[in-house]
Scaffold this active site. Sequence first.
Site, PDB file in Angstrom:
ATOM      1  N   LYS A   1      -4.850   4.834  -7.047  1.00  0.00           N
ATOM      2  CA  LYS A   1      -4.775   5.052  -6.037  1.00  0.00           C
ATOM      3  C   LYS A   1      -5.635   6.502  -6.273  1.00  0.00           C
ATOM      4  CE  LYS A   1      -5.673   3.924  -0.975  1.00  0.00           C
ATOM      5  NZ  LYS A   1      -4.604   4.534  -0.512  1.00  0.00           N
TER       6      LYS A   1
ATOM      7  N   HIS B   1       0.890  -1.293   0.126  1.00  0.00           N
ATOM      8  CA  HIS B   1      -0.064   0.196  -0.041  1.00  0.00           C
ATOM      9  C   HIS B   1       0.596   1.092   0.229  1.00  0.00           C
ATOM     10  CE1 HIS B   1      -2.480   3.288   1.576  1.00  0.00           C
ATOM     11  NE2 HIS B   1      -3.164   2.723   0.958  1.00  0.00           N
ATOM     12  N   ASP B   2       0.658   1.859  -0.747  1.00  0.00           N
ATOM     13  CA  ASP B   2       1.470   3.476  -1.615  1.00  0.00           C
ATOM     14  C   ASP B   2       2.849   3.588  -0.560  1.00  0.00           C
ATOM     15  OD1 ASP B   2      -1.079   4.014  -1.681  1.00  0.00           O
ATOM     16  OD2 ASP B   2      -1.473   5.492  -0.345  1.00  0.00           O
TER      17      ASP B   2
END
Length: 311
Positions: free
Chosen positions: A122, A35-36
């Site tokens: 995202k 994630h990110d």
Amino acid sequence: MLPHHIAYTLPTGSELPANRASWDLLTDRSALLVHDMQEHFVAPYAADDQPMPTTRANIAALLRAARAAQVPVFYTAQPGSQTPEQRGLLTPMWGPPLGDDPAAARIVPDLAPVDGDTVLTKWRYDAFERSDLRERLSDIGRDQLIVTGVYAHIGCQATALRAFMLDIEPFFVTDAVADFSREQHLAALDLVADCVGVTMTTADVLSALEHAVRDSGDPGDSATDSALPVDWDALLEVLADTTGTSVDEIGQESDLLSLGLDSLRMMELADRWSVPDREIGFADLAVCDTPVEVAQLIERVHGVRMAGVPQ
């Protein structure tokens, strides 16, 4: 705006919360989410201080193990340029988007996607919002999500919450996420463990992947020759025989997965090279990218020196 010079020690041991749920992590049901982990979001961490060095190393180990176990890998990454309409309330909360510099939006090189991984654009805190992650997981029969990355109390937690509400079991890796502070990190773990998912350490996840792979294999296929390769040439012969390639195709920096060293073959080698009190597990081999790293693993576990190993 993001904070600066984030530094704290990762929570461990008795600090980790007790899980309300008792789900088992399974390789045929799970997917891994990074994630990110973009340069922009990693930049606030102190380069040489915890938690980021350990967090990145743990995510790298999980990536290697997941790919070896044929667990699908997903990434989220915010686009550099975003219109005001696309960014919405993120602007008054966090300021402008990443910007036009491609480096800012790049996933950090040591965790970069490879062929077969999926990178999702995202747009909001949770990975499901305005993406087809739910549909992709459903299409491949996955209803468990291993959550890693930044930031634990924002996007990682929001993704775990959304997964739970979509009947997808979240597994939140306690030392493969990072946050603004130790307090926020612990708060995120507490919420996940108490309300929506299972918290696990990287070691626990690697162990679960190893056991699942072992249970899925045919015991009759395991190698019975326990002899260790005595030198570099012997190791290359074993790897060639195991993967169905020729020795000439294997170099010291060859990628083992690309050669065909999948999870079941790793289990065969782990069984072959293990003896009581000196065991090599699937998780150990899964974090080896190259033949040189395999040689170093054998030397370290068995206390031997293999002749001819490139230095």
